[in-house]
Design a protein around this motif. Structure first.
Motif, short mmCIF file in Angstrom:
data_model
loop_
_atom_site.label_atom_id
_atom_site.label_comp_id
_atom_site.label_asym_id
_atom_site.label_seq_id
_atom_site.Cartn_x
_atom_site.Cartn_y
_atom_site.Cartn_z
N ASN A 32 0.87 -1.19 -0.12
CA ASN A 32 0.01 0.03 -0.19
C ASN A 32 0.93 1.30 0.08
O ASN A 32 1.93 1.10 0.43
N PRO A 33 0.51 2.39 -0.39
CA PRO A 33 1.16 3.63 -0.56
C PRO A 33 1.81 4.23 0.83
O PRO A 33 2.91 4.65 0.80
N GLU A 34 1.07 3.74 1.81
CA GLU A 34 1.57 4.18 3.37
C GLU A 34 3.02 3.30 3.47
O GLU A 34 3.93 4.11 4.02
N SER A 35 3.05 1.92 3.09
CA SER A 35 3.99 1.26 3.35
C SER A 35 5.20 1.52 2.52
O SER A 35 6.40 1.45 2.80
N VAL A 36 4.83 2.08 1.35
CA VAL A 36 6.09 2.43 0.16
C VAL A 36 6.50 3.79 0.71
O VAL A 36 7.77 3.79 0.99
N ALA A 37 5.60 4.62 1.15
CA ALA A 37 6.24 5.78 1.60
C ALA A 37 7.25 5.59 2.87
O ALA A 37 8.39 6.15 3.07
N ARG A 38 6.94 4.77 3.88
CA ARG A 38 7.55 4.37 5.24
C ARG A 38 8.79 3.96 4.57
O ARG A 38 10.13 4.10 5.08
N THR A 39 8.90 3.14 3.49
CA THR A 39 10.25 2.26 3.20
C THR A 39 11.21 3.17 2.48
O THR A 39 12.10 3.30 2.70
N ALA A 58 11.29 12.39 -3.01
CA ALA A 58 11.70 11.16 -3.30
C ALA A 58 10.26 10.55 -3.15
O ALA A 58 10.10 9.48 -4.12
N MET A 59 9.47 10.56 -2.26
CA MET A 59 8.08 9.91 -2.37
C MET A 59 7.30 10.22 -3.56
O MET A 59 6.57 9.58 -3.92
N ARG A 60 7.26 11.51 -3.75
CA ARG A 60 6.57 12.11 -4.97
C ARG A 60 7.09 11.23 -6.34
O ARG A 60 6.32 11.04 -7.04
N LYS A 61 8.60 10.88 -6.34
CA LYS A 61 8.92 10.23 -7.43
C LYS A 61 8.27 8.95 -7.51
O LYS A 61 8.23 8.59 -8.76
N LYS A 62 7.96 8.51 -6.61
CA LYS A 62 7.56 7.19 -6.45
C LYS A 62 5.94 7.06 -6.33
O LYS A 62 5.37 5.93 -6.25
N ASN A 63 5.33 8.05 -6.70
CA ASN A 63 4.04 8.46 -6.95
C ASN A 63 3.25 8.00 -5.51
O ASN A 63 2.01 7.37 -5.66
N VAL A 64 3.80 8.34 -4.41
CA VAL A 64 3.06 8.23 -3.29
C VAL A 64 2.28 9.55 -3.12
O VAL A 64 2.51 10.65 -3.55
N PRO A 65 0.64 9.15 -2.81
CA PRO A 65 -0.05 10.39 -2.91
C PRO A 65 0.35 11.50 -1.65
O PRO A 65 0.92 11.20 -0.83
N VAL A 66 0.18 12.68 -2.12
CA VAL A 66 0.53 13.66 -1.18
C VAL A 66 0.10 13.80 0.07
O VAL A 66 0.74 14.02 1.05
N GLU A 67 -1.15 13.43 0.44
CA GLU A 67 -1.82 13.45 1.92
C GLU A 67 -0.99 12.12 2.57
O GLU A 67 -0.75 12.42 3.84
#
Length: 190
Positions: A32-39, A58-67
């Motif tokens: 899920n995007p939250e675990s991707v963001a944490r990683t 870095a998170m935006r590069k991996k398409n993690v949602p802004v919120e």
């Protein structure tokens, strides 16, 4: 052997090729995007201190949602994993002492790391005019050894150029270069 978690962008690329994670048993659980963001954040923070802006990018590069990115960054700031002021203070002092950079060059590097002007101003207070002058003189003295045998005008020009590239003002660079060249000239004539 540990397996790296898949990133959100990996799934987007797979879907574009017609591969769906549910169709492939070897892809593991869908991240899920939250675990991707944490990683992403923890991997980057493990290597070195990062600014909030660097982690967000870095998170935006991996398409993690802004919120999700904002929520995670707020939480990491609360617990002290992200501290832009501490990062700026340490970085400013290190760049000045170890690399001999002037306040202007340090400020530019801090801006490049995405830090706010207020944080940068606080960090630059550590670099005093006396400290800046001493650092410029130390740099010029080291460089002058390599310029031995050249005409004084050439030495002056090269010293000023080197100091300017390190962010020193033209006035300070000229003053330091001329003072050193004068001292060398007096020592050689004695």
């Amino acid at each position: 052997m540990t397996r790296e978690l898949p990133l959100a962008s990996d799934f987007l690329e797979d879907e574009a090729r017609g591969i769906h994670p549910a169709d492939e048993d070897d892809l593991g659980p869908v991240a899920n995007p939250e675990s991707v963001a944490r990683t992403i954040c923890l991997r980057l923070l493990d290597a070195k201190a990062r600014s909030r802006a660097e982690l967000f990018a870095a998170m935006r590069k991996k398409n993690v949602p802004v919120e999700i990115a904002e929520r995670l960054l707020n939480r990491y700031t609360e617990v002290g994993l992200i501290d832009d002021q501490s990062l700026a203070d340490g970085y400013a002092l290190a760049q000045h002492r170890e690399r001999g950079l002037a306040r202007a060059a340090v400020a530019q590097k801090l801006r490049h790391r995405g830090l706010d002007d207020e944080i940068i101003a606080d960090a630059l207070e550590q670099i005093t005019p006396e400290g800046e002058r001493a650092a410029a003189r130390a740099l010029a003295e080291r460089k002058l050894r390599a310029l031995a045998g050249l005409a004084p005008e050439v030495q002056t020009r090269r010293l000023i150029g080197m100091l300017a590239r390190r962010g020193y003002s033209p006035g300070l660079a000229y003053e330091v270069a001329k003072a050193l060249i004068s001292v060398v000239a007096i020592e050689e004539s004695a």
